[in-house]
Design an enzyme around this catalytic site. Structure first.
Site, mmCIF file in Angstrom:
data_model
loop_
_atom_site.group_PDB
_atom_site.id
_atom_site.type_symbol
_atom_site.label_atom_id
_atom_site.label_comp_id
_atom_site.label_asym_id
_atom_site.label_seq_id
_atom_site.Cartn_x
_atom_site.Cartn_y
_atom_site.Cartn_z
ATOM 1 N N HIS A 239 0.849 -1.186 0.000
ATOM 2 C CA HIS A 239 0.000 0.000 0.000
ATOM 3 C C HIS A 239 0.884 1.235 0.000
ATOM 4 O O HIS A 239 1.808 1.352 0.796
ATOM 5 C CB HIS A 239 -0.917 0.032 1.229
ATOM 6 C CG HIS A 239 -1.825 1.222 1.217
ATOM 7 N ND1 HIS A 239 -3.025 1.218 0.572
ATOM 8 C CD2 HIS A 239 -1.662 2.466 1.719
ATOM 9 C CE1 HIS A 239 -3.587 2.408 0.684
ATOM 10 N NE2 HIS A 239 -2.785 3.192 1.382
ATOM 11 N N ASP B 96 -14.954 2.999 7.201
ATOM 12 C CA ASP B 96 -13.880 3.840 6.652
ATOM 13 C C ASP B 96 -14.344 4.566 5.407
ATOM 14 O O ASP B 96 -13.993 5.730 5.193
ATOM 15 C CB ASP B 96 -12.638 3.010 6.333
ATOM 16 C CG ASP B 96 -11.580 3.888 5.669
ATOM 17 O OD1 ASP B 96 -11.098 4.810 6.349
ATOM 18 O OD2 ASP B 96 -11.281 3.695 4.484
ATOM 19 N N ARG C 112 -13.942 13.018 6.052
ATOM 20 C CA ARG C 112 -12.656 13.676 6.349
ATOM 21 C C ARG C 112 -12.203 14.519 5.171
ATOM 22 O O ARG C 112 -11.648 15.601 5.327
ATOM 23 C CB ARG C 112 -11.595 12.620 6.671
ATOM 24 C CG ARG C 112 -11.788 11.979 8.029
ATOM 25 C CD ARG C 112 -10.957 10.716 8.147
ATOM 26 N NE ARG C 112 -9.568 10.958 7.907
ATOM 27 C CZ ARG C 112 -8.723 10.070 7.344
ATOM 28 N NH1 ARG C 112 -9.152 8.871 7.001
ATOM 29 N NH2 ARG C 112 -7.463 10.364 7.154
ATOM 30 N N SER D 49 -7.381 4.108 8.864
ATOM 31 C CA SER D 49 -8.093 3.985 7.595
ATOM 32 C C SER D 49 -7.398 2.964 6.691
ATOM 33 O O SER D 49 -8.022 2.033 6.165
ATOM 34 C CB SER D 49 -8.123 5.370 6.927
ATOM 35 O OG SER D 49 -8.504 5.290 5.581
ATOM 36 N N LYS E 99 -8.596 -1.451 6.134
ATOM 37 C CA LYS E 99 -8.877 -2.059 4.829
ATOM 38 C C LYS E 99 -7.919 -3.216 4.544
ATOM 39 O O LYS E 99 -8.318 -4.251 4.020
ATOM 40 C CB LYS E 99 -8.773 -1.002 3.727
ATOM 41 C CG LYS E 99 -9.963 -0.039 3.732
ATOM 42 C CD LYS E 99 -9.808 1.092 2.755
ATOM 43 C CE LYS E 99 -8.789 2.106 3.217
ATOM 44 N NZ LYS E 99 -8.874 3.437 2.660
HETATM 45 N N1 URA Z 1 -5.380 6.503 2.168
HETATM 46 C C1 URA Z 1 -6.386 5.924 2.866
HETATM 47 O O1 URA Z 1 -6.871 4.854 2.516
HETATM 48 N N2 URA Z 1 -6.834 6.530 3.969
HETATM 49 C C2 URA Z 1 -6.331 7.703 4.414
HETATM 50 O O2 URA Z 1 -6.777 8.191 5.420
HETATM 51 C C3 URA Z 1 -5.284 8.311 3.665
HETATM 52 C C4 URA Z 1 -4.826 7.679 2.549
#
Ligand code: URA
Length: 413
Positions: free
Chosen positions: A70, A149, A156, A171, A175
């Site tokens: 990621h 999320d 956000r 966040s 995931k």
């Molecule tokens: N990527 C995400 O999935 N969440 C965040 O809060 C920032 C970047």
């Protein structure tokens, strides 16, 4: 500035997901978290509550170990495109649930959607099938994965609370943990084109995420990598696909190749695969074979011509000498204004729009030579994009010593 109890966290995440807590109330809590932070126990519980808001996937039926990557998001960051097939070619299964771009950072799904026919939306069964048969899948996260999320991230985004480290860490990790990968490599970007502008904040974000992953049984490591200048020579959807295919064909810009191989090595080690040689898999075409199968399995035509924007505008160097700075954020905003990115979630993106660079920091340039080419279908945007590029580069007199930032700045495990 009090501490939220586990029960309070579970309640607010569940109630917000179900629409009992209103956006206005959740915005106030998100702003309090942005201003005051959360401690480790609160972040861990917040993450667990977001995971519990949806389903958890399971890859136990696969014969290969799973590894995912990621990135916290950058400019020209197309690394997922060559990386997923490369790691699959070396023996791991790569379930890459990706997102779309918002703001100045591009999104992997937007890039791949410039390939004619390619589909981002797969059912869980289709996703498992592509993963099982090709070794890698890049697709949109289903609605069932961490729905808390999804809702909170959108909130956000419009309330100026994206940049809270506890909220970013929970966040991303909710995931990734819900996705069910066995190991995870985080590419935490540092510099003007990243969320984290300085290395101390990036280190805090990385170590928070590594702790969350490790505590949940996911082997997690993080690389802190440079995002002061764009990665490679392109920022924009189809432009970045073209560059990724060059990397898979054994060529491509040196920084993209270096980071792809560094992340591949980390993913393979984390997945317990020894003796794999990612550089060889790029050179001998085996990563390209997986790419072609992966794109075809999702309806895409790997041989189709990629979209090209209708209009181009060339920016030339204002002086001769050594290019010492080319700012990632300015290029990201410029590409976004040309149509490569979106201002609202529901906006379309232009497949061909973006910026192609003809020089990178450290290169010698001559006054009047092309420095970058702007691409768009909407030429009325050129002035708007050019305004963001104002002052985005420095040229020092010829012979000035220049040392580039290393790509990988630190490693946290
Ligand atoms: N990527 C995400 O999935 N969440 C965040 O809060 C920032 C970047």
């Amino acid at each position: 500035r009090g501490e939220l109890s586990p029960e309070q966290i579970d309640w607010v995440i569940d109630a917000y997901t179900r629409g009992i807590v209103a956006d206005e109330q959740m915005s106030a809590l998100a702003m309090a978290i942005l201003l005051n932070g959360m401690n480790r126990a609160e972040i861990a519980r917040w993450t667990a509550a977001m995971i519990a808001s949806g389903e958890r996937m399971n890859f136990d039926s696969l014969s290969r170990p799973t590894a995912d990557k990621h990135s916290t998001g950058g400019v020209g960051d197309k690394i997922t495109l060559p990386l997923a097939p490369l790691v699959a070619a070396c023996g791991a299964a790569v379930p890459q649930l990706s997102g779309r771009g918002l703001g100045h950072t591009g999104g992997t799904l937007d890039k791949l959607e410039s390939i004619p026919g390619w589909r981002a939306l797969l059912s869980n069964e289709e996703m498992l099938n592509v993963l099982d048969t090709t070794g890698a899948v890049i697709c949109a996260a289903g609605d069932g994965l961490a729905p808390a999320d999804k809702k909170l991230y959108a909130l956000r985004d419009v309330t100026g609370t994206v940049e809270a480290i506890p909220l970013i860490a929970s966040s991303i990790m909710s995931k990734k943990i819900a996705e069910g990968t066995g190991s995870l490599v985080l590419d935490v970007k540092v510099g003007s084109g990243a969320f984290m502008k300085n290395i101390e904040d990036a280190r805090e974000l990385a170590s928070t995420m590594v702790a969350l992953g490790t505590d949940s049984g996911v082997k997690t490591i993080a690389l802190l990598t440079d995002m002061s200048t764009p990665l490679g020579l392109t920022a924009g959807n189809a432009l970045e696909v073209r560059e990724s295919v060059e990397v898979l064909a054994g060529g491509g810009p040196a920084d993209v190749v270096e980071l792809t191989i560094a992340l591949a090595q980390e993913m393979l080690t984390a997945a317990g695969i020894k003796d794999a040689d990612p550089a060889k898999a790029l050179a001998d075409g085996s990563a390209m074979d997986v790419w072609r199968r992966m794109i075809s399995a999702q309806g895409g035509d790997p041989d189709a011509a990629l979209p090209v924007a209708r209009e181009q505008h060339v920016v030339t160097a204002s002086a001769s000498g050594v290019l010492t700075r080319l700012d990632a954020y300015a290029v990201g905003v410029g590409a976004w204004r040309l149509g490569a990115g979106r201002a609202r979630k529901e906006d379309p993106v232009q497949a061909g729009a973006g910026i192609e660079l003809h020089a990178k920091p450290g290169d010698t340039v001559t006054a009047g030579q092309p420095l970058m080419t702007l691409h768009t279908d909407t030429p009325e945007k050129f002035d708007y994009a050019l305004a963001s590029l104002e002052g985005c580069y420095d040229v020092a007199p010829a012979g000035t010593a220049f040392t580039a930032n290393p790509i990988v700045l630190d490693r946290i495990a």
